[in-house]
Design a protein around this motif. Sequence first.
Motif, PDB file in Angstrom:
ATOM      1  N   GLY A 309       0.813  -1.209   0.000  1.00  0.00           N
ATOM      2  CA  GLY A 309       0.000   0.000   0.000  1.00  0.00           C
ATOM      3  C   GLY A 309       0.849   1.262   0.000  1.00  0.00           C
ATOM      4  N   GLN A 310       1.949   1.244   0.785  1.00  0.00           N
ATOM      5  CA  GLN A 310       2.858   2.390   0.800  1.00  0.00           C
ATOM      6  C   GLN A 310       3.450   2.623  -0.579  1.00  0.00           C
ATOM      7  N   ARG A 311       3.871   1.554  -1.219  1.00  0.00           N
ATOM      8  CA  ARG A 311       4.477   1.680  -2.545  1.00  0.00           C
ATOM      9  C   ARG A 311       3.461   2.215  -3.551  1.00  0.00           C
ATOM     10  N   ALA A 312       2.251   1.692  -3.499  1.00  0.00           N
ATOM     11  CA  ALA A 312       1.223   2.167  -4.431  1.00  0.00           C
ATOM     12  C   ALA A 312       0.955   3.658  -4.231  1.00  0.00           C
ATOM     13  N   GLY A 313       1.017   4.100  -2.973  1.00  0.00           N
ATOM     14  CA  GLY A 313       0.743   5.504  -2.691  1.00  0.00           C
ATOM     15  C   GLY A 313       1.707   6.461  -3.340  1.00  0.00           C
ATOM     16  N   ARG A 314       2.896   5.988  -3.708  1.00  0.00           N
ATOM     17  CA  ARG A 314       3.860   6.868  -4.391  1.00  0.00           C
ATOM     18  C   ARG A 314       3.311   7.372  -5.724  1.00  0.00           C
ATOM     19  N   ALA A 315       2.405   6.583  -6.327  1.00  0.00           N
ATOM     20  CA  ALA A 315       1.859   6.995  -7.627  1.00  0.00           C
ATOM     21  C   ALA A 315       0.841   8.108  -7.500  1.00  0.00           C
ATOM     22  N   GLY A 316       0.306   8.326  -6.304  1.00  0.00           N
ATOM     23  CA  GLY A 316      -0.738   9.335  -6.134  1.00  0.00           C
ATOM     24  C   GLY A 316      -0.322  10.508  -5.303  1.00  0.00           C
ATOM     25  N   ARG A 317       0.966  10.776  -5.198  1.00  0.00           N
ATOM     26  CA  ARG A 317       1.414  11.897  -4.376  1.00  0.00           C
ATOM     27  C   ARG A 317       1.031  13.246  -4.985  1.00  0.00           C
TER      28      ARG A 317
END
Length: 826
Positions: A309-317
Amino acid sequence: MRHDSLPIRHVLAELLAVLDGHGSAVLTAPPGTGKTTVVPLALAEAGMRVLVAEPRRLAVRAAAQRMGVSYSIRGERHVGANPMVEVVTTGVLLQRLQRDQELAGVDAVMLDECHERHLDADTALAFLLDVRDTLRPDLRLLATSATADAEPWSRLIGGPVVAATGATHPVETVWAPPARPVAPPHGLRVDPALLSHVASVVRRALAERDGDVLCFLPGVGEIAKVAGMLDGVEVLQVHGQAPAHVQDAVLAPGSARRVVLATSVAESSLTVPGVRVVVDSGLAREPRTDHARGLGSLTTVRVSKASAGQRAGRAGREAAGTVYRCWSAADHERLADHARPEIALADLTGFALQAACWGTPDASGLALLDPPPPAAMSAAARTLEALGALDGASRVDGASRVDGASRVDGASRVTDRGRRMALAGVHPRLARALLDLGPRAAEVVALLSEQLPRDAGDDLVAVWRAARRGGTGFAARWRQEAGRLRRTAAQAHDATPPAPHTEHIPHGRTPDDEVAGLAVALAFPERVARRRGGGYLMASGTQAQLPEGSKLHTAPWLAIAIADRPTGSASARIRQAVEIDEETARLAHPTTTEHEITWHVPPGGRHGDVLARTVERLGAIELSATPLKDADVREAILYGLRTEPDVLTWTKQARELRDRLAFCHRAVGAPWPSMDALIDLADQWLEPELSRARRRADLERIDVAAALKRLIPWSERLEQAAPERIEVPSGSHVRVDYSGDQPVLAVKLQELFGLQETPEISGVPVLVHLLSPAGRPVAVTADLASFWRDGYRSVRAELRGRYPKHPWPEDPLTAPPTRRTKERRP
């Protein structure tokens, strides 16, 4: 910096109020909400001097640059325009706490990304809670997390949870598993087919989506391999070894489309501008520690759901984005919810030293979410005692709070030497070498304090010389760290008494090999190794192997700096080592001399013998052995008798006597002894032969039958209790077999004519084996009367035809017993 456009602005007032009211808080905020850079500045605007602790150097530099504030990482300090905020690594924070427990001049400490559960961060928070409870009740503590599971932190820190939600950019999930199954990760090995698939998914993402691509891979080697598969696009490689200019380039907006290949360092506390797509391999690296062998390694594991989830969140910063996950939705459901905390996995030597310096050697006085594993703490304490950092006092049940001393029941546990080691800023093992050898060891210690380049060979001296030549990012970092350690060593070395076993180390100019060998041997004394067979035996007792083609394979002795044990392998794998001599090995590791008296079975042998010698050892390594004369070998002899019963010469006579004595014990009991534990009765039947025996040959010459007779009770007669022979009606004296549970009398049937009752010995009926004239068994009975009545007729019919010259009367009870054939008629 303006923060009114970021979601975190909605909770700033609440956060300041909570900190004023409770003195502590837990802030949860999704990635991209501004918690790392906005909150410290808001606290500073409220008049607080703020210390921000980040888990990684890359995150420290990035956060400080965005805020325009000062930062400190190991060996580097930068003064920013805003004096109210300083960003440091958690390691630097620990060093400051050990030097200045009150943190003078600091009003608030913010521990960022506490959900990652790094050991330094857990330790720093525990120390800060202790400081607040005892010395600084005014110190405000703020723990921030990118995950919503904050209740455990709230209970630990004693403050409410402040949750920042705000508007987040949606991230679409694309499941992109390989078309064909790939091998699961094993140790450090990742299936090349998976890396090829990851590269193809990156190319697919470039074709299907806009923006830069951030790709997560487990390690430096995998990053390099995937980078080699990507052409026609700018590729940046981000990891702990990346040089500063690469880190700066990643944090700055790119002029062209980029692919950033990164390890887990980019999971949080870091915004890479322009990223709209994340490609996740689904793999990460975790530490593994073999406490029994003192070996540590990294292993490749599946990421947890939280990490994914943390890694995926990098795409939506910065805007709506997409994550391509290189596994299936079904596989995702089987992932662990959270990664295991580092305290449960890592080598705890550094943590144990920090805790001891803090005043709680067993860490029982620290407020930790997870207690350290007892086995890991025990191994750490043994290591620290060997390094001279702990005084080896008895284990503890409690410790004092923060009072400037480490006491347990009035006895100091951490030594002055240990305190200096803790302040060196490197692992205690490396600090030991630095303190013992002084500034001349700084370059070697710096080499070992950083992760070496993946193409580094196994000859550490060659790696050292390559670093001196420069030209690489690693060499630049190494030179900077070496300078810091040289200054640290110069300050500490003169004030540190030499360890007892290192006081004879020469301190003049020495060749590189000698300095490197001494430094490594002092840091890792249990990894001093001597060549044996095709490999090496470490002082710890672990076998070790060099890589194929190693130039070190002829070295009689090695000081092994880096080694790991591949999964499923009994031997360690040597990664980096230095050739040394025996003198260096002796300086680094204490030797022992002891008398060894054992029953020794050589490797591959079947028979043992007494081994009596004086042995000098360096750990598990045998240095020398000399025969030990006039030694008391009785216990070794007894051990040999217990483990090799055939060492005695058991003649037929001896076996038969043993069986008779065993029968007497079963049939009569006391005072007849049991034969089940003859060795326990050795004093009764093997003296004086036992006292004279010095080796196996002496035991083999013992007359066992004569010795066994000593076990016959003086008040008993063996011939009455268990006669060797029984007289039968024919006049023959037939030997009795006592080897079974019941005595056996094997006799020709005709010799028992006229005997109505079964013979008994000590009240036990014998088992009669009735034999033909040729000595072959024809019947077995424990009831002769029944045999004569019911069984004899059929046996007679069979034997008359086969043995016509022998008498076979119709009535065996009235016929004369005989050993002969019928009398011939004239």
